[in-house]
Design an enzyme around this catalytic site. Structure first.
Site, short mmCIF file in Angstrom:
data_model
loop_
_atom_site.label_atom_id
_atom_site.label_comp_id
_atom_site.label_asym_id
_atom_site.label_seq_id
_atom_site.Cartn_x
_atom_site.Cartn_y
_atom_site.Cartn_z
N ALA A 43 0.95 -0.86 0.18
CA ALA A 43 0.26 0.29 0.54
C ALA A 43 0.82 0.96 -0.48
O ALA A 43 1.70 1.60 0.43
CB ALA A 43 -1.04 0.18 1.32
N LYS A 108 10.28 3.89 14.90
CA LYS A 108 10.40 4.73 16.37
C LYS A 108 9.44 5.38 17.05
O LYS A 108 9.25 5.13 18.28
CB LYS A 108 11.87 4.65 16.24
CG LYS A 108 11.79 6.25 15.98
CD LYS A 108 13.57 6.00 15.21
CE LYS A 108 13.54 7.08 14.53
NZ LYS A 108 13.92 6.78 12.71
N GLU A 132 13.48 -4.02 15.18
CA GLU A 132 15.48 -4.26 15.04
C GLU A 132 15.14 -3.13 14.25
O GLU A 132 16.42 -2.04 15.29
CB GLU A 132 15.78 -5.26 14.48
CG GLU A 132 16.70 -5.44 14.56
CD GLU A 132 17.49 -6.34 15.69
OE1 GLU A 132 18.39 -4.72 16.30
OE2 GLU A 132 17.68 -6.76 16.30
N VAL A 135 15.70 1.35 15.86
CA VAL A 135 16.79 1.99 16.80
C VAL A 135 17.73 1.05 15.76
O VAL A 135 18.48 0.21 15.66
CB VAL A 135 16.53 1.22 18.13
CG1 VAL A 135 17.39 1.51 19.29
CG2 VAL A 135 15.40 1.52 18.43
N ILE A 139 22.27 -2.12 13.39
CA ILE A 139 23.30 -3.09 14.74
C ILE A 139 21.45 -3.46 15.10
O ILE A 139 20.58 -2.94 15.19
CB ILE A 139 23.42 -1.52 15.39
CG1 ILE A 139 24.02 -0.88 14.10
CG2 ILE A 139 24.03 -2.16 16.92
CD1 ILE A 139 25.07 0.31 15.41
N ASP A 204 14.91 12.46 18.86
CA ASP A 204 14.62 11.27 17.93
C ASP A 204 16.03 9.88 18.85
O ASP A 204 15.77 9.18 18.83
CB ASP A 204 15.22 10.76 16.48
CG ASP A 204 15.48 9.93 16.34
OD1 ASP A 204 15.18 9.54 15.36
OD2 ASP A 204 17.33 9.49 16.60
N LYS A 208 14.45 6.27 20.54
CA LYS A 208 15.08 4.87 20.65
C LYS A 208 15.80 4.56 21.90
O LYS A 208 15.33 3.15 22.69
CB LYS A 208 16.39 5.25 19.88
CG LYS A 208 16.16 6.04 18.34
CD LYS A 208 17.24 6.11 17.36
CE LYS A 208 16.53 6.58 15.73
NZ LYS A 208 17.70 6.77 14.90
N GLY A 306 20.44 4.74 6.75
CA GLY A 306 20.49 4.42 5.33
C GLY A 306 19.43 3.36 5.17
O GLY A 306 18.93 2.99 5.78
#
Lengths: 428, 428
Positions: A43, A108, A132, A135, A139, A204, A208, A306
């Site tokens: 969507a 987040k 996952e 945050v 990593i 931000d 997290k 990214g």
């Protein structure tokens, strides 16, 4: 075995990366899982817009303008939410969970503000929320806290969770430029938004930290209970003094368990030892230093943003959902948490200001702090022409945060300072 | 829900740590898992020896001298093997799997030599082998490769997997002492065994690399196919020259995917850039730098040995087994792997030797290398009294490993050198 059908909402930077990785790793994932993964429906706001960059990875017919066609399709087992926003994703996730779907999200903000409700619905419905990618992108910090460190009482976290801020601070340090110049560089490189407020204000990173804290405190921590300060007031001068003092300045998300069992949670620029491993985390990278009572100190480092780094974690979560691995740590009903207010936290501080170079000024400043119980560990005052304004840098011994804040307020009122003081907390 | 019953073989350093953590975290784990974990039986060599240090954590009656009482007890769902050894644990694991038990082990040697058979039996029986603690103790590197990076083609691993070697090299560097002195310090601190061969020879790191390589190459890699060189010949002089050249010496476990899809796997001392994040991993710590095609570069750092750090990962694996999370990546039937032989690997090299200071000696040495196609990037020759032996350090440009090895052999025969040359490979 029939393919595992997932539906996606959103197909921007992260979504395109997810489609490309699922395509590229199709055979490998099928061999591992014993079944294929099919993106059955996506969507998006404008389904008719051409999306040539992903047509090689997915049938153009899967796009729809109607999120209900993802959420209400009972043949779809998993909702992958990579649309962004705060409130609408909450509605989609809750509805998907109620209809028996698991949820993977990179969002987040939605989890920081609506997590309590979303996790509660997941528990009621026996479904899971995997996050996952929300945050520190690539990593696997959530997995490490949920699984790898499950045998531990986590006692300390010091984390660099905002790549925008880390990039800006690195540029200021290495290129000797001002905050404004470094911010523009970050914007040109795509590391900062046109409106960078959410990142540079520390908000931000606080979102997290709230998500991570759920796991290791076993408690719901409202974002507004986390003391948050941004990097906007850090100057080139602070960078130079930090180097001189063998520190480096980082925006840190911090969690410390006190001996009384209360949590000290905060986000602010901090000076850390220049030769510490966390100080080596430069440019746009993220990292988390975590200390567990059994494992000891750990550090995990990587790309915090990214397309592919984020999609890497989204796909890892999709694999978990296909396998049926159920997160338990951080997903259980939450206990109440006791927090240490920032006012009571006792730290060393770096204080920089500019004073008129008149006889006795340093003595008056140090005795101002001394009378309030703050002792001074070191003073730097570069030589200046008599009568000219000169910068002064003080490093305090540990003192309660509120005492330092109030002392600085009062010092401003005394009229000795030519500029409001900059104060940066020091983390050992 | 009834408690989950596990049986343990071995109750030394790691086993005691596991019992203590299971005791300490009993309530937390029960809340997360919805059921308790009961250590139902522990097989040890001498069950009658008093074990007061663990009697607070477990009923003294659980100890037995008979491993069959663990393996053949059908009420026990999981075998936790923390005894050590190579061949006997293979038999226990295979038998436990055949009897329907999952296996948790910290035993890298058994898995490096008998892993193929053990994983094969696990697949046939539909059971799982969990081995997080076998590589880098507390660091969840197995989980990261199996889950967190499952969406990635791993292209590169550079890892410090042996804490003994890292401690010795750190002492040599920071204290300026010889290998022998640093080794004795490591032994006194409990970081090295009385017979340190397995560690200092690089063998232990090679065992661990073989286990990791199973996961990211999807292939069985016999340990003896991994080129392995130890740290025994590194000298104080090499440390000093490394510093001068802005390098640091680390024992690295290396895996690189070539453009042709072959794997370059090796363990040896290597010079790495002094300001790289991996070079900051000092003392007895372990770390792995991993690069994935989607995630990009990652680093994970922590305790690579010790009772609680190792037990932390054993308990994490126990939790996975209780939850029924089944590892898939690295557990599937293995493909054949193509390896790059060390002879063909092209690297820069550090070469140190001692020559008699006679006219033209440096010219003869550089032309010796030049004639064999090895060009010299830099030379250091400290000034010495005429006619006295002087150290010479060369850094080569990239050259195939075998060409360098052969050239050094031939150079020794020419009779210009007063000491066999030391050669350390350079990793950029």
């Amino acid at each position: 075995m029939a393919s595992f059908r997932l539906g996606m909402i959103g197909c921007g930077t992260v979504g395109s990366g997810v489609l490309e990785i699922l395509h590229r790793r199709r055979d490998a994932l099928k061999r591992l899982l014993g079944r294929g993964i099919e993106v059955a429906r996506i969507a998006v706001r404008d389904p008719d817009r051409p999306r040539h960059q992903v047509y090689g990875f997915v049938d153009p017919d899967v796009f729809t303008g109607n999120v209900a066609r993802v959420i209400e399709d009972d043949s779809i087992e998993l909702l992958v939410e990579v649309a962004g926003g705060v409130d609408a994703p909450r509605d989609w996730m809750v509805e998907a969970l109620r209809r028996g779907k698991d949820v993977v999200t990179a969002n987040k903000a939605t989890l920081a503000f609506h997590g309590e409700e979303i996790f509660q619905v997941a528990r009621e419905c026996g479904r899971s929320v995997y996050y996952e990618a929300s945050v520190a992108a690539a990593i696997p910090i959530i997995e490490m806290l949920q699984n790898g460190l499950v045998a531990n009482q986590v006692t300390r976290v010091l984390a660099i969770l905002n790549g925008t801020c880390n990039y800006i601070l690195t540029r200021m340090e290495l290129d000797g430029v001002d905050y404004g110049v470094a911010l523009r560089q970050a914007q040109e490189k795509g590391f900062a938004e046109a409106d960078p407020t959410l990142d540079v204000s520390g908000e931000d990173a606080a979102h997290k930290l709230a998500l991570l804290a759920r796991i290791f405190t076993h408690s719901y921590v409202p974002v507004d209970r986390i003391f948050t300060e941004g990097i906007q007031r850090i100057s080139r001068e602070d960078m130079a003094f930090a180097e001189d003092l063998r520190y480096r300045i980082k925006l840190l998300a911090i969690a410390k368990l006190s001996e009384e069992g209360a949590w000290d949670l905060r986000v602010h620029p901090a000076m850390i030892a220049r030769d510490s491993i966390l100080a080596q985390v430069q440019e746009e990278y993220n990292a988390a230093y975590v200390k567990g009572d059994a494992a000891g100190p750990m550090l995990i480092y990587g790309n915090g943003a990214g397309s592919f780094p984020t999609a890497s974690s989204v796909v890892a979560d999709i694999v978990r959902a296909v396998k049926g691995d159920r997160p338990v740590n951080g997903e259980e009903p939450q206990e109440s948490v006791q927090l240490v207010p920032i006012e009571n936290v006792s730290l060393r501080n770096y204080i920089r200001t500019i004073v008129l170079d008149v006889p006795g000024v340093l003595g008056r400043i140090t005795s101002h702090f001394g009378m309030r119980g703050i002792s001074i560990a070191s003073i730097r005052q570069p030589e200046a022409k008599v009568g000219q304004p000169v910068p002064v840098v003080l490093v305090t011994h540990k003192a309660p945060d509120k005492v330092v804040t109030d002392s600085l307020c009062e010092l401003e009122r005394v009229g000795l300072l030519l500029e409001p003081p900059t104060r940066i907390r020091i983390e050992e």
